[in-house]
Design a protein around this motif. Structure first.
Motif, short mmCIF file in Angstrom:
data_model
loop_
_atom_site.label_atom_id
_atom_site.label_comp_id
_atom_site.label_asym_id
_atom_site.label_seq_id
_atom_site.Cartn_x
_atom_site.Cartn_y
_atom_site.Cartn_z
N ARG A 124 0.98 -1.17 -0.05
CA ARG A 124 -0.02 0.07 -0.05
C ARG A 124 0.87 1.26 -0.01
O ARG A 124 1.83 1.45 0.66
CB ARG A 124 -0.85 0.01 1.29
N LEU A 125 0.40 2.24 -0.80
CA LEU A 125 1.19 3.57 -1.27
C LEU A 125 0.35 4.69 -0.90
O LEU A 125 -0.96 4.83 -1.02
CB LEU A 125 2.12 3.49 -2.28
N SER A 126 0.92 5.87 -0.25
CA SER A 126 0.02 7.13 -0.15
C SER A 126 0.19 7.46 -1.61
O SER A 126 0.75 7.07 -2.49
CB SER A 126 1.04 7.89 0.81
N GLY A 127 -0.67 8.55 -1.81
CA GLY A 127 -0.71 9.26 -3.06
C GLY A 127 0.49 9.80 -3.34
O GLY A 127 1.24 9.54 -4.66
N GLU A 132 5.72 9.32 -6.53
CA GLU A 132 7.44 8.97 -6.56
C GLU A 132 7.49 7.94 -7.73
O GLU A 132 8.30 8.06 -8.37
CB GLU A 132 7.85 8.67 -5.41
N LEU A 133 6.71 6.84 -7.65
CA LEU A 133 6.99 5.86 -8.79
C LEU A 133 6.39 6.29 -10.27
O LEU A 133 7.22 6.02 -11.28
CB LEU A 133 6.06 4.56 -8.35
N GLU A 134 5.20 6.98 -10.07
CA GLU A 134 4.85 7.40 -11.58
C GLU A 134 4.55 9.07 -11.40
O GLU A 134 3.38 9.51 -11.31
CB GLU A 134 3.62 6.83 -11.69
N PRO A 135 5.76 9.68 -11.47
CA PRO A 135 5.37 11.13 -11.40
C PRO A 135 4.46 11.98 -12.27
O PRO A 135 3.98 13.18 -11.76
CB PRO A 135 6.85 11.76 -11.82
N TYR A 136 4.06 11.38 -13.37
CA TYR A 136 3.00 11.94 -14.17
C TYR A 136 1.41 11.87 -13.63
O TYR A 136 0.44 12.24 -14.19
CB TYR A 136 3.01 11.79 -15.63
N LEU A 137 1.19 11.11 -12.59
CA LEU A 137 0.03 10.75 -11.96
C LEU A 137 -0.58 12.14 -11.55
O LEU A 137 0.12 12.94 -11.01
CB LEU A 137 0.20 9.71 -10.84
N LEU A 244 5.48 6.87 -18.54
CA LEU A 244 4.81 5.77 -17.74
C LEU A 244 5.80 4.54 -17.42
O LEU A 244 6.09 4.02 -18.70
CB LEU A 244 3.50 5.24 -18.50
N THR A 245 6.27 3.95 -16.38
CA THR A 245 7.11 3.17 -16.35
C THR A 245 6.69 1.81 -16.20
O THR A 245 7.02 0.71 -16.64
CB THR A 245 8.14 3.31 -14.88
N ALA A 294 -8.55 8.04 -18.37
CA ALA A 294 -7.27 7.92 -18.51
C ALA A 294 -6.67 9.43 -18.23
O ALA A 294 -5.65 9.70 -17.48
CB ALA A 294 -6.64 7.66 -19.93
N TYR A 295 -7.34 10.56 -18.63
CA TYR A 295 -6.98 11.96 -18.16
C TYR A 295 -7.03 12.14 -17.02
O TYR A 295 -6.14 12.95 -16.43
CB TYR A 295 -8.00 12.85 -19.11
N GLU A 296 -8.13 11.84 -16.31
CA GLU A 296 -8.24 11.92 -14.77
C GLU A 296 -7.10 11.50 -13.86
O GLU A 296 -6.60 12.14 -12.96
CB GLU A 296 -9.38 11.20 -14.24
N LEU A 297 -6.46 10.14 -14.45
CA LEU A 297 -5.31 9.61 -13.81
C LEU A 297 -4.14 10.36 -14.24
O LEU A 297 -3.08 10.33 -13.62
CB LEU A 297 -5.48 8.15 -13.97
N LEU A 298 -4.02 10.51 -15.55
CA LEU A 298 -2.71 10.71 -16.04
C LEU A 298 -2.77 12.08 -16.96
O LEU A 298 -3.21 11.78 -18.30
CB LEU A 298 -2.15 9.66 -16.91
N PRO A 299 -3.08 13.24 -16.42
CA PRO A 299 -3.61 14.59 -17.39
C PRO A 299 -2.45 14.61 -18.68
O PRO A 299 -3.06 15.20 -19.55
CB PRO A 299 -3.16 15.59 -16.56
N ILE A 300 -1.24 14.08 -18.56
CA ILE A 300 -0.42 14.13 -19.74
C ILE A 300 -1.01 13.60 -20.79
O ILE A 300 -0.58 13.74 -22.01
CB ILE A 300 0.93 13.98 -19.33
#
Ligand code: FAD
Ligand code: GLY
Length: 384
Positions: A124-127, A132-137, A244-245, A294-300
């Motif tokens: 489990r991870l905080s927002g 940090e794992l996926e900076p474009y979130l 996206l990694t 997709a945009y809501e999660l990853l605006p780019i």
């Protein structure tokens, strides 16, 4: 076409039929795969997630065990293809599941409790840890769960590799549609009839028709339509590093979306889940829903190039599990892989090869025999 009847006729050249044909040929069988062609099947549409953890759903413990067993089988097959110079784009960075709002977070927490209860590895991870794992979130993402054991594959490269490897192993291909199974009065299946009236004989017919299997045999396989979109990260964005990694799956206001990155910059965004019969039309609403989530999660993602939208029919079953087994003398059934056919392909191929050889299949398949639907439309009665 082979001059003599082949040992095995495989009906359906999707991922299940191709993998089965390949494994059968490796065991020395002469094999002919019959399919009209044209990349119309679910295998071509699919996203290519190999996701025993983030596909684990309530009430599907046996299916989760099967999906877990499928991972090493897939790795073996992918390794073989890779060593033969046909890499399939296997990715091992895991899946990051995220939640968009507080209700979505509660839903993700319930799923995570269930999955950890099954012994699946999740973190489990905080927002902010997720970002940090996926900076474009998106900045508002409410936290996430890392499923490090999930993988993904480029399903289209995998299909091409399987077809080529099967051909190298001696598998023949016939572009035709099968209209009926040929059976003796005692129920023994001896071959197939094509839509143009040709009759082809074989020692065993392996039926891998995906969502269309029910047209040939009364099995309870129903199409579940999935619309899916392919985008491409422009070079100017890729120049700064990967956008996206790993696969990101999100619950967004109760809806679900996933984004699956490929090495070449493609991002696959999926997928709707609709009961629409065999219709595989793409709708504005389906594409809108996918791109909005997709945009809501990853605006780019709004800056990505639009490549393709299509739909495929998942072969669904009443309990969401595949159907695998010998259903008559001369007839083996391998269908109903629903949401996990890419993942299950190698394990299914091993099992089909064992069944054709008259050997027992791995115990993990035990809950997925055709006889579990006895009394329903699935108790397959072979048309004589
Ligand atoms: P198909 O790929 O549909 O192939 C069946 C083949 O049989 C077709 O080529 C068809 O032409 C042929 N056929 C049918 N009838 C006949 C006939 N009468 N005569 C001759 N040939 C016939 N799974 C995963 O593991 N991971 C994912 O990420 C994933 N994402 C998905 C996303 C979407 C949008 C969809 C639709 C599915 C997804 N799936 C995924 C599920 C997966 O694609 C399917 O479970 C799998 O492709 C089923 O393979 P198949 O070979 O049984 O069926
Ligand atoms: N397994 C992903 C899908 O079926 O959409």
């Amino acid at each position: 076409m082979a001059a003599h009847p082949p040992d095995v006729l495989v009906v359906g050249g999707g991922v299940i039929g191709l993998a089965a044909g390949y494994r059968l040929a490796q065991r020395g069988a002469s094999v002919l795969v019959i399919d009209p062609g044209g990349d119309r099947g679910a295998s071509w549409a699919a996203a290519g997630m190999l996701a025993p953890v983030t596909e684990a759903a309530f009430g599907e413990d046996e299916l989760t065990r099967l999906n877990l067993a499928a991972v090493p089988a897939f790795r073996r097959l992918a390794g073989e293809l890779d060593r033969a110079g046909r890499p399939v784009g296997l990715r091992t960075e895991g899946t990051l599941a995220v939640a968009f709002n507080a209700d979505d977070r509660a839903a993700l927490d319930r799923l995570t409790d269930f999955r950890t209860g099954l012994g699946l590895h999740t973190e489990r991870l905080s927002g902010s840890a997720a970002r940090e794992l996926e900076p474009y979130l998106a900045a508002g993402v409410r936290g996430g769960v890392l499923a490090a054991d999930d993988l993904s594959v480029d399903n289209r490269r995998y299909l091409a590799a399987l077809r080529a490897a099967a051909g190298d192993a001696g598998v023949g291909f016939l572009a035709a549609e099968v209209s009926a199974l040929l059976a003796e009065p005692d129920g023994r299946v001896t071959g197939v009839r094509t839509a143009t009236g040709d009759e082809l004989r074989a020692g065993t017919v392996v039926l891998c028709g995906g969502a269309a299997t029910g047209a040939l045999l009364p099995v309870p396989v129903q199409p579940v339509k999935g619309q899916i979109v392919r985008l491409a990260v422009p070079d100017r964005l890729r120049a700064a590093g990967p956008v996206l990694t790993r696969t990101v799956r999100g619950i967004v206001r109760g809806g679900e979306v996933y984004l699956v990155p490929r090495a070449g910059g493609e991002v696959v965004v999926g997928a709707t889940s609709e009961q629409q019969g065999h219709d595989v039309g793409v709708t504005a609403g389906g594409v809108y829903e996918l791109l909005r989530n997709a945009y809501e999660l990853l605006p780019i993602s709004s800056e990505f190039a639009f490549v393709e939208a299509r739909a495929g029919s998942r072969p669904g079953t009443p309990d969401n599990g595949p159907i695998l087994g010998r259903v008559a003398d001369g007839l083996v059934l391998a269908t109903g892989h629903y949401r996990n056919g890419i993942l299950l392909s190698a394990l299914t191929a091993d099992a089909v090869a064992a069944l054709v050889a008259g050997e027992p299949v791995a115990a993990v398949w035990q809950p997925f025999g055709p006889d579990r639907f006895a009394g329903s439309r699935a108790a397959p009665a072979v048309p004589a």
